[in-house]
Design a protein around this motif. Structure first.
Motif, PDB file in Angstrom:
ATOM      1  N   PHE A 281       2.273 -13.276  -5.438  1.00 12.55           N
ATOM      2  CA  PHE A 281       2.458 -14.362  -4.471  1.00 12.55           C
ATOM      3  C   PHE A 281       3.123 -15.545  -5.157  1.00 12.55           C
ATOM      4  O   PHE A 281       2.711 -15.936  -6.250  1.00 12.55           O
ATOM      5  N   VAL A 282       4.149 -16.107  -4.532  1.00 14.89           N
ATOM      6  CA  VAL A 282       4.790 -17.309  -5.051  1.00 14.89           C
ATOM      7  C   VAL A 282       4.788 -18.355  -3.953  1.00 14.89           C
ATOM      8  O   VAL A 282       5.350 -18.131  -2.870  1.00 14.89           O
ATOM      9  N   LYS A 283       4.145 -19.484  -4.236  1.00 17.14           N
ATOM     10  CA  LYS A 283       4.148 -20.567  -3.244  1.00 17.14           C
ATOM     11  C   LYS A 283       5.449 -21.345  -3.407  1.00 17.14           C
ATOM     12  O   LYS A 283       5.669 -22.003  -4.425  1.00 17.14           O
ATOM     13  N   ALA A 284       6.322 -21.206  -2.433  1.00 17.53           N
ATOM     14  CA  ALA A 284       7.613 -21.906  -2.524  1.00 17.53           C
ATOM     15  C   ALA A 284       8.180 -22.103  -1.131  1.00 17.53           C
ATOM     16  O   ALA A 284       7.875 -21.358  -0.195  1.00 17.53           O
TER      17      ALA A 284
ATOM     18  N   THR B   3      14.663 -22.909  -6.746  1.00 17.06           N
ATOM     19  CA  THR B   3      13.484 -22.070  -7.018  1.00 17.06           C
ATOM     20  C   THR B   3      13.737 -20.639  -6.546  1.00 17.06           C
ATOM     21  O   THR B   3      13.404 -19.672  -7.240  1.00 17.06           O
ATOM     22  N   ILE B   4      14.332 -20.495  -5.370  1.00 16.83           N
ATOM     23  CA  ILE B   4      14.567 -19.146  -4.828  1.00 16.83           C
ATOM     24  C   ILE B   4      15.585 -18.397  -5.712  1.00 16.83           C
ATOM     25  O   ILE B   4      15.395 -17.221  -6.040  1.00 16.83           O
ATOM     26  N   TYR B   5      16.625 -19.109  -6.128  1.00 14.82           N
ATOM     27  CA  TYR B   5      17.649 -18.466  -6.965  1.00 14.82           C
ATOM     28  C   TYR B   5      17.040 -18.028  -8.312  1.00 14.82           C
ATOM     29  O   TYR B   5      17.253 -16.890  -8.765  1.00 14.82           O
TER      30      TYR B   5
ATOM     31  N   ASN C 278       0.818  -1.223   0.000  1.00 15.08           N
ATOM     32  CA  ASN C 278       0.000   0.000   0.000  1.00 15.08           C
ATOM     33  C   ASN C 278       0.848   1.268   0.000  1.00 15.08           C
ATOM     34  O   ASN C 278       0.516   2.249  -0.649  1.00 15.08           O
ATOM     35  N   LYS C 279       1.958   1.234   0.739  1.00 21.83           N
ATOM     36  CA  LYS C 279       2.742   2.464   0.910  1.00 21.83           C
ATOM     37  C   LYS C 279       3.680   2.747  -0.263  1.00 21.83           C
ATOM     38  O   LYS C 279       4.020   3.898  -0.516  1.00 21.83           O
ATOM     39  N   TYR C 280       4.107   1.668  -0.954  1.00 19.35           N
ATOM     40  CA  TYR C 280       5.101   1.842  -2.021  1.00 19.35           C
ATOM     41  C   TYR C 280       4.583   1.261  -3.338  1.00 19.35           C
ATOM     42  O   TYR C 280       5.057   0.204  -3.783  1.00 19.35           O
ATOM     43  N   PRO C 281       3.622   1.953  -3.985  1.00 23.65           N
ATOM     44  CA  PRO C 281       3.092   1.397  -5.239  1.00 23.65           C
ATOM     45  C   PRO C 281       4.179   1.248  -6.306  1.00 23.65           C
ATOM     46  O   PRO C 281       4.029   0.460  -7.250  1.00 23.65           O
ATOM     47  N   GLU C 282       5.283   1.978  -6.158  1.00 19.54           N
ATOM     48  CA  GLU C 282       6.371   1.889  -7.151  1.00 19.54           C
ATOM     49  C   GLU C 282       7.269   0.673  -6.925  1.00 19.54           C
ATOM     50  O   GLU C 282       8.092   0.335  -7.773  1.00 19.54           O
ATOM     51  N   TYR C 283       7.133  -0.010  -5.790  1.00 19.36           N
ATOM     52  CA  TYR C 283       7.927  -1.218  -5.532  1.00 19.36           C
ATOM     53  C   TYR C 283       7.177  -2.432  -6.068  1.00 19.36           C
ATOM     54  O   TYR C 283       5.956  -2.429  -6.173  1.00 19.36           O
ATOM     55  N   ARG C 284       7.954  -3.489  -6.333  1.00 18.19           N
ATOM     56  CA  ARG C 284       7.323  -4.776  -6.632  1.00 18.19           C
ATOM     57  C   ARG C 284       7.541  -5.670  -5.418  1.00 18.19           C
ATOM     58  O   ARG C 284       8.677  -5.874  -4.984  1.00 18.19           O
ATOM     59  N   ILE C 285       6.458  -6.159  -4.847  1.00 18.10           N
ATOM     60  CA  ILE C 285       6.534  -6.959  -3.619  1.00 18.10           C
ATOM     61  C   ILE C 285       6.200  -8.415  -3.958  1.00 18.10           C
ATOM     62  O   ILE C 285       5.092  -8.714  -4.426  1.00 18.10           O
ATOM     63  N   ILE C 286       7.173  -9.289  -3.724  1.00 20.09           N
ATOM     64  CA  ILE C 286       6.979 -10.707  -4.032  1.00 20.09           C
ATOM     65  C   ILE C 286       6.935 -11.475  -2.709  1.00 20.09           C
ATOM     66  O   ILE C 286       7.933 -11.541  -1.988  1.00 20.09           O
ATOM     67  N   ASN C 287       5.765 -12.006  -2.424  1.00 25.04           N
ATOM     68  CA  ASN C 287       5.551 -12.752  -1.182  1.00 25.04           C
ATOM     69  C   ASN C 287       5.854 -14.225  -1.429  1.00 25.04           C
ATOM     70  O   ASN C 287       5.158 -14.882  -2.193  1.00 25.04           O
ATOM     71  N   VAL C 288       6.918 -14.724  -0.799  1.00 26.48           N
ATOM     72  CA  VAL C 288       7.298 -16.131  -0.963  1.00 26.48           C
ATOM     73  C   VAL C 288       6.908 -16.893   0.297  1.00 26.48           C
ATOM     74  O   VAL C 288       7.431 -16.613   1.381  1.00 26.48           O
ATOM     75  N   ASP C 289       5.994 -17.822   0.146  1.00 30.00           N
ATOM     76  CA  ASP C 289       5.503 -18.544   1.328  1.00 30.00           C
ATOM     77  C   ASP C 289       5.148 -19.969   0.926  1.00 30.00           C
ATOM     78  O   ASP C 289       4.559 -20.197  -0.134  1.00 30.00           O
ATOM     79  N   LYS C 290       5.502 -20.893   1.782  1.00 29.79           N
ATOM     80  CA  LYS C 290       5.210 -22.313   1.518  1.00 29.79           C
ATOM     81  C   LYS C 290       3.763 -22.659   1.856  1.00 29.79           C
ATOM     82  O   LYS C 290       3.271 -23.725   1.499  1.00 29.79           O
ATOM     83  N   LEU C 291       3.094 -21.768   2.585  1.00 24.92           N
ATOM     84  CA  LEU C 291       1.745 -22.041   3.097  1.00 24.92           C
ATOM     85  C   LEU C 291       1.740 -23.301   3.953  1.00 24.92           C
ATOM     86  O   LEU C 291       1.064 -24.282   3.642  1.00 24.92           O
ATOM     87  N   THR C 292       2.523 -23.266   5.011  1.00 22.66           N
ATOM     88  CA  THR C 292       2.449 -24.329   6.015  1.00 22.66           C
ATOM     89  C   THR C 292       1.132 -24.141   6.764  1.00 22.66           C
ATOM     90  O   THR C 292       0.343 -23.246   6.428  1.00 22.66           O
ATOM     91  N   TYR C 293       0.936 -24.892   7.832  1.00 28.17           N
ATOM     92  CA  TYR C 293      -0.296 -24.734   8.621  1.00 28.17           C
ATOM     93  C   TYR C 293      -0.481 -23.275   9.048  1.00 28.17           C
ATOM     94  O   TYR C 293      -1.601 -22.811   9.252  1.00 28.17           O
ATOM     95  N   ALA C 294       0.629 -22.531   9.186  1.00 22.24           N
ATOM     96  CA  ALA C 294       0.553 -21.153   9.710  1.00 22.24           C
ATOM     97  C   ALA C 294       0.346 -20.109   8.614  1.00 22.24           C
ATOM     98  O   ALA C 294       0.059 -18.952   8.914  1.00 22.24           O
TER      99      ALA C 294
END
Ligand code: NAD
Ligand code: TYD
Length: 356
Positions: A56-59, A66-68, A23-39
């Motif tokens: 969003f990237v499920k990883a 994959t991260i590299y 929300n604060k930085y529309p000029e940034y690209r935010i990539i959320n990397v999460d495995k989606l564990t139980y949490a």
């Protein structure tokens, strides 16, 4: 234009950090990397999932290849690393998972960033690897010495498999600065509370149990002390430190807000009762003292003066307001809670509880 990977963005604190940055930085690209564990729960990010600067990237952070590849694809110049196994009780039952994710996963993130940034003409110029850690790495303070606080130079003395794994990851991050010159920062924060926290942690668990008039399992005598910070204040600190913090530094983040467990539990009971239209305190009899947690740290308390003096950060919310907002949020978002606590998780929780 900045391209930032935030790991663990579908978790409790990570979702607040992702929301703030998107929300604060529309000029940034935010990539959320999460495995989606139980949490991990994408429902925590419903309000921003369609924003054009969000992906969003499920990883799994342990999946180095994959991260590299993602770092190359997204031309990443910043990492804010929150992904972790985060619950002490689980770490006591299953320490391997904590070593895998918290230690090997952090190492995988570090090595991927290092190898990618070293291929660039500018190398580490303008880059940042920011690791989010906990005050639990410092061990425990004494109850009868309230003047003692954790500072940035307090010796590491972790007691639980969770804090040992976080301590180890902190050491790896600093080693990458000292050995390769990677621009790293580490922060150690106290207990967070607020919306979207997984209901195995004290405050959301107890709010939900009070609502349903289920027992409140208080470990030991309820005399352990924690220093509570509203999660949005932590997210604001992360934003400030990511942009203005000095490379290779450590900053402690805390609310100067210490509470004995039993006292905070009483505040939560009174608040839930009042907001549900019950008589304040009528659910006190749900308090059930149970066997203490193994190796239960007595007291945590953070000295965050360095962050205040150097970067001007202070908690913005008084605790009374923070806890009122928090209780109200969980009561207003019963569907969010029910989606988590029904099915598999309920079975898991019942088995944890009956084993106590
Ligand atoms: P959380 O358990 O709510 O969320 C962790 C997130 O990480 C989840 O979305 C999960 O799916 C993801 N994750 C777990 N393993 C992963 C893996 N192998 N690969 C990719 N994603 C993975 O945790 P939280 O309470 O939001 O804590 C976030 C960070 O802040 C952690 O590093 C924790 O140690 C630290 N911290 C937490 C607190 C607190 O009070 N909660 C206080 C200080 C520091
Ligand atoms: P928790 O939210 O698990 O955070 P941490 O262990 O990282 O501090 O627990 C906060 C405190 O509350 C801690 O002293 C343990 C205690 N506690 C209980 O007494 N009963 C519970 O059911 C839980 C989850 C925690």
């Amino acid at each position: 234009m900045k391209s930032i990977i935030i790991t663990g963005g579908a978790g409790f604190i990570g979702s607040h950090v992702v929301r703030l940055f998107v929300n604060k930085y529309p000029e940034y690209r935010i990539i959320n990397v999460d495995k989606l564990t139980y949490a991990g729960n994408l429902a925590n990010l419903k309000d921003i999932e369609d924003k054009p600067n969000y992906r969003f990237v499920k990883a799994d952070i342990c999946d180095f290849d994959t991260i590299y590849a993602l770092m190359q694809e997204e031309h990443v110049d910043g990492v804010i690393h929150l992904a972790a196994e985060s619950h002490v009780d689980r770490s006591i039952k299953d320490p391997f998972t904590f070593a895998r994710t918290n230690v090997m996963g952090t190492l995988s993130m570090l090595q991927a960033a290092k190898l990618y940034w070293e291929t660039l003409p500018e190398k580490y110029e303008g880059k940042r690897f920011y690791h989010i850690s906990t005050d639990e790495v410092y061990g425990a303070l004494r109850l009868d010495h309230p003047e003692e606080l954790f500072t940035e130079t307090t010796k590491y003395q972790p007691h639980s498999p969770y804090s040992a794994s976080k301590a180890s990851s902190d050491h790896f991050v600093r080693a990458f600065h000292d050995t390769y010159g990677m621009p790293t920062i580490v922060t150690n924060c106290s207990n967070n509370y607020g919306p979207y926290q997984f209901p195995e942690k004290l405050i959301p668990l107890f709010i939900n149990n009070i609502r349903h008039r289920k027992p409140l399992p208080v470990y030991g005598k309820g005399e352990n002390v924690r220093d509570w910070l509203f999660v949005e204040d932590h997210a604001r600190a992360i934003d400030l430190i990511f942009h203005k913090g000095k490379v290779a530094e450590t900053y402690n983040i805390g609310g100067f807000n210490e509470w004995k467990n039993i006292d905070i539990i009483k505040v939560v009971i009174n608040t839930v009762d009042r907001l549900l239209g019950r008589k304040e305190g009528e659910d006190m009899d749900l308090i059930t003292f149970v066997t203490d947690r193994a190796g239960h740290d007595l007291r945590y308390a953070i000295d965050s003066r360095k962050l205040k003096t150097e970067l001007g950060w202070e908690p913005s919310l008084q605790f009374e307001e923070g806890i009122e907002r928090t209780v109200r949020w969980y009561l207003d978002n019963q569907e969010w809670m029910d989606n988590i606590t029904s099915g598999e998780y309920e079975k898991y929780y019942e088995s944890m509880y009956s084993n106590r």
